[in-house]
Scaffold this active site. Structure first.
Site, short mmCIF file in Angstrom:
data_model
loop_
_atom_site.label_atom_id
_atom_site.label_comp_id
_atom_site.label_asym_id
_atom_site.label_seq_id
_atom_site.Cartn_x
_atom_site.Cartn_y
_atom_site.Cartn_z
N LEU A 246 -5.53 -7.23 53.42
CA LEU A 246 -5.17 -6.06 52.63
C LEU A 246 -5.92 -4.89 53.24
O LEU A 246 -7.06 -5.03 53.70
CB LEU A 246 -5.59 -6.23 51.16
CG LEU A 246 -4.85 -7.29 50.33
CD1 LEU A 246 -5.43 -7.34 48.92
CD2 LEU A 246 -3.35 -7.00 50.27
N ASP A 247 -5.30 -3.72 53.26
CA ASP A 247 -5.97 -2.53 53.78
C ASP A 247 -7.21 -2.23 52.96
O ASP A 247 -7.33 -2.64 51.80
CB ASP A 247 -5.02 -1.32 53.74
CG ASP A 247 -3.81 -1.51 54.65
OD1 ASP A 247 -3.90 -2.30 55.60
OD2 ASP A 247 -2.78 -0.87 54.39
N LYS A 248 -8.11 -1.47 53.55
CA LYS A 248 -9.39 -1.16 52.91
C LYS A 248 -9.22 -0.65 51.49
O LYS A 248 -9.92 -1.08 50.57
CB LYS A 248 -10.15 -0.12 53.75
CG LYS A 248 -11.46 0.35 53.14
CD LYS A 248 -12.12 1.40 54.01
CE LYS A 248 -13.41 1.91 53.37
NZ LYS A 248 -14.08 2.95 54.20
N THR B 5 -6.50 -0.86 49.54
CA THR B 5 -5.55 -1.61 48.72
C THR B 5 -6.30 -2.67 47.93
O THR B 5 -7.19 -3.34 48.45
CB THR B 5 -4.47 -2.29 49.60
OG1 THR B 5 -3.75 -1.28 50.31
CG2 THR B 5 -3.50 -3.10 48.77
N ARG C 18 3.31 0.72 53.14
CA ARG C 18 3.02 2.13 53.34
C ARG C 18 3.98 2.75 54.36
O ARG C 18 4.51 3.85 54.16
CB ARG C 18 1.57 2.29 53.80
CG ARG C 18 0.57 1.76 52.79
CD ARG C 18 -0.82 1.60 53.38
NE ARG C 18 -1.38 2.89 53.77
CZ ARG C 18 -2.49 3.03 54.47
NH1 ARG C 18 -3.16 1.95 54.88
NH2 ARG C 18 -2.94 4.23 54.78
#
Length: 328
Positions: free
Chosen positions: A141-143, A145, A240
């Protein structure tokens, strides 16, 4: 520096559709838990066999259905990486760990984030996980998210989880708030690859990897839409990039165009909430998978974080103040 060596054995079959594809590219698809550079290193070191014969040519073209075997030594080097970082553990047994990741937690160490990452936390929480490639992390997961991630605690569990990701049988659902008004749900089937000029970003590219995102409308607001999403694939920044591509970037996602868009007659409080929401409004709310050892189908849900709930409350208040009836 604590250096350890662990012998590994991998096997797989080249799919028929990989006809005329290079060996190094094929095994990168078969064994995505290992880096391309490591796999190429093993080919050159005579660690890779094709149909029982050792091959050391990364560019060798495959015909399809070849049996691949890899026997190699995997070095684990850890330099003061284990860190005691609190984790929100949703589920844990001997094979897997499911966590609810908060905003701001980086998954892997990298430039500017050498410590304080999920990987550092895992090394402290499950010390033996240092023997597993990427400390058992099979998806990211992105930072900024939030939400659910599964981590493998054993090599066997990792292999099965990666297979589920590749076969698209692992169910990952998200909730998001996007800019603009979406009338109905739909699907986005657009390849994603590295951005041509902005190397830290991704973009829709014909030459990229296949990526499919399904979405449905949960609620409509004056200038925003609350969505439920399901991934078939797991490309970097997939949701995104896809939402920005259809001109509905996520609220708070400055990198992909999610700068605050203010509807007419917005209150000062609502304007403040939008401008102060400094991360992408994206939450991994549900995870469904087949347990890699027991075979049981398991599902977990993670409640929305407080900042996400406050954003939704502000959107509700704005809609009601301007005479927009609820639309679920």
């Amino acid at each position: 520096m604590n250096q350890q060596v662990k012998s590994i054995s991998l096997s797989g079959e080249i799919p028929p559709e990989a006809f005329n594809t290079r060996l190094d590219q094929c095994i990168a698809q078969l064994f995505p838990e290992y880096s391309r550079s490591k796999l190429k290193e093993w080919i050159l070191a005579n660690c890779v066999s094709v149909d029982g014969e050792v091959v050391n040519t990364p560019r060798l073209k495959m015909k399809g259905l070849e049996q691949i075997s890899i026997s190699a030594d995997l070095e684990t080097q850890v330099e003061d990486m284990a860190e005691q970082i609190d984790l929100d553990v949703v589920f844990e047994d001997n094979d897997i760990l499911v966590i609810n990741k908060p905003a701001g937690l980086v998954v892997h160490p990298g430039a500017g984030n050498q410590s304080g990452t999920l990987l550092n936390a895992l090394l402290a929480h499950v010390p033996d996980i240092e023997h597993i490639p990427r400390a058992g992390i099979v998806h990211r997961l992105d930072k900024e998210t939030t939400g659910l991630m599964v981590v493998a605690k054993t090599l066997a569990a990792q292999t099965h989880l990666v297979e589920q990701l590749q076969s698209r049988t692992m169910g990952r659902e998200y909730e998001a708030v996007v800019m603009g008004n979406l009338i109905a749900g739909g699907s986005i089937d657009e390849n994603i690859g590295r951005h041509t000029t902005k190397r830290t970003l991704m973009a829709v590219k014909h030459s990229g990897k296949p990526a499919v995102t399904h979405y449905r409308v949960k609620k409509k607001y004056r200038a925003h839409t609350y969505l439920r999403m399901k991934l078939e694939t797991g490309r970097t920044h997939q949701i995104r990039v896809h939402m920005a591509h259809i001109k509905h970037p996520l609220v708070g996602d400055i990198q992909y165009g999610g700068r605050a868009r203010l509807p007419k007659h917005a209150s000062e409080n609502f304007i403040a909430v939008l401008r102060e929401f400094k991360r992408q409004a994206l939450h991994a709310i549900q995870l469904t998978l087949t347990h890699p050892i027991s075979g049981e189908t398991m599902t977990w849900q993670a409640p929305l974080p407080e900042d996400f709930k406050q954003l939704l409350a502000a959107l509700d208040n704005d809609a009601q103040a301007n005479g927009l009836s609820e639309s679920m």
